[in-house]
Write an enzyme that holds these catalytic residues in place. Structure first.
Site, PDB file in Angstrom:
ATOM      1  N   CYS A 149       0.763  -1.249  -0.119  1.00 34.96           N
ATOM      2  CA  CYS A 149      -0.141   0.143  -0.097  1.00 34.96           C
ATOM      3  C   CYS A 149       0.840   1.297   0.125  1.00 34.96           C
ATOM      4  CB  CYS A 149      -1.020   0.030   1.195  1.00 34.96           C
ATOM      5  SG  CYS A 149      -2.211  -1.272   1.228  1.00 34.96           S
ATOM      6  N   HIS A 178      -3.082   7.471   2.460  1.00 33.79           N
ATOM      7  CA  HIS A 178      -3.560   6.230   1.789  1.00 33.79           C
ATOM      8  C   HIS A 178      -4.829   5.872   2.231  1.00 33.79           C
ATOM      9  CE1 HIS A 178      -3.904   2.277   0.906  1.00 33.79           C
ATOM     10  NE2 HIS A 178      -3.654   1.804   2.132  1.00 33.79           N
ATOM     11  N   ASN A 218     -10.132   0.417  -0.405  1.00 33.48           N
ATOM     12  CA  ASN A 218      -8.607   0.392  -0.413  1.00 33.48           C
ATOM     13  C   ASN A 218      -8.044  -0.118  -1.679  1.00 33.48           C
ATOM     14  OD1 ASN A 218      -5.891   0.020   0.005  1.00 33.48           O
ATOM     15  ND2 ASN A 218      -6.205  -0.990   2.090  1.00 33.48           N
TER      16      ASN A 218
END
Length: 321
Positions: free
Chosen positions: A114, A248, A278
């Site tokens: 990520c 993020h 996500n």
């Protein structure tokens, strides 16, 4: 003359197919209310069967190049951040290079889960500052829907697919003020995706992403607080000097905790998780692109981007747009 990196253009792509919480609740024991309360997610995008990390990256990349007023042939560096590559090798960046019709410029992948976009941006920035590149394309592109166990309530509600891109170029004025990247492999078993083709004599780990969500959450909140302090200190800035936070998009509770650390109202935080989920390495460039294109982020403003992901790997980038 001093050399710096500056942001020239951004782009993004989200697949057409929308998967809502209510649709997920038809196959696993969950509900829209449960998912929204714990994650902030209401829906996510799912790649079509013909779509890949490289095909989505191409669309986002062409948007970013158009915004920068450049052609693919103007690039001398392509970096793709992805944990879901088309192939183990060659790199997704090489496949993107071929799609763009570019030859010979350096192209490679960065794998930091990520945090991949921040890591890739940091690498591109070093190339430009060192004089090894003048214009770099940095892309985050993910198809997590293909490594998620759709019968696992703890993970299937979290992830979505998409791609975001940024073109950075050389400047004599600071644009990308600093990047900060870190890793700690001792936490590798708290969040990982196995390689079913090569278990190296380990137990059969299957093919789906695995995550210890509560442990990841606790470490992420504390770690992101530290990276905020590190970034501000490195640039001699106060929290009030930051105009926008582009985090993020992992969990709304992590995002709000970081905003609180900055004493920043949520109106100055770019949040896309509600409709995208996500998207891992794609989440920051997608959010950055959305906020630039809708006029929230304007030239001259200071933007803090930060991410935390498997590895653990975490990092930040401070941009004067």
């Amino acid at each position: 003359m001093s050399r710096y990196s500056t942001l020239l253009g951004t782009g993004g792509y989200l697949p057409e197919t929308i998967l809502t919480n209510d649709q997920i609740a038809q196959t696993v024991e969950t509900s829209d209310a449960w998912i929204v309360e714990r994650t902030g997610i209401r829906q996510r995008r799912i790649a079509a069967p013909h779509e890949t990390a490289s095909s989505m990256a191409e669309i986002a990349a062409r948007q970013a190049l158009d915004a920068a007023g450049l052609e693919p042939g103007d690039l001398d560096l392509i970096i793709v951040a992805t944990g879901t590559p088309d192939r183990i090798f060659p790199s997704t960046a090489c496949l993107l290079q071929q799609r763009l019709g570019v030859r010979e410029c350096a192209s490679f992948d960065v794998q930091a889960a990520c945090s991949g976009f921040i890591f890739a941006l940091s690498v591109a920035d070093q190339f430009i500052r060192a004089g090894s590149a003048r214009r770099a394309l940095v892309v985050g592109s993910e198809v997590y829907s293909r490594i998620v166990d759709w019968s696992d309530r703890a993970t299937c509600v979290l992830f979505g697919d998409g791609a975001g891109a940024a073109v950075i170029g050389v400047s004599d004025q600071p644009g990308l003020l600093s990047t900060h990247i870190h890793s700690d492999g001792q936490y590798q078993n708290l969040l990982y995706a196995p390689n079913p083709a090569n278990n190296n004599g380990l137990r059969d780990e299957g093919r789906f992403l695995k995550m210890e969500g509560n442990e990841v959450f606790k470490i992420a909140v504390n770690t992101l607080g530290r990276i905020v302090d590190e970034t501000l200190e490195a640039n001699g800035l106060d929290k009030s000097d930051i105009d926008w936070l582009v985090p993020h998009q992992a969990n709304i509770r992590i995002i709000t905790a970081t905003a609180k650390k900055l004493r920043m109202p949520m109106a100055r935080v770019v949040v896309t998780i509600e409709n995208q989920g996500n998207t891992s390495a794609a989440s920051i460039p997608l959010a950055l692109n959305e906020a630039i294109r809708d006029g929230r982020i304007r030239r001259g403003q200071t933007v803090l981007m930060e991410a935390f992901g498997a590895g653990f790997a975490w990092g930040s980038a401070l941009l004067r747009y």
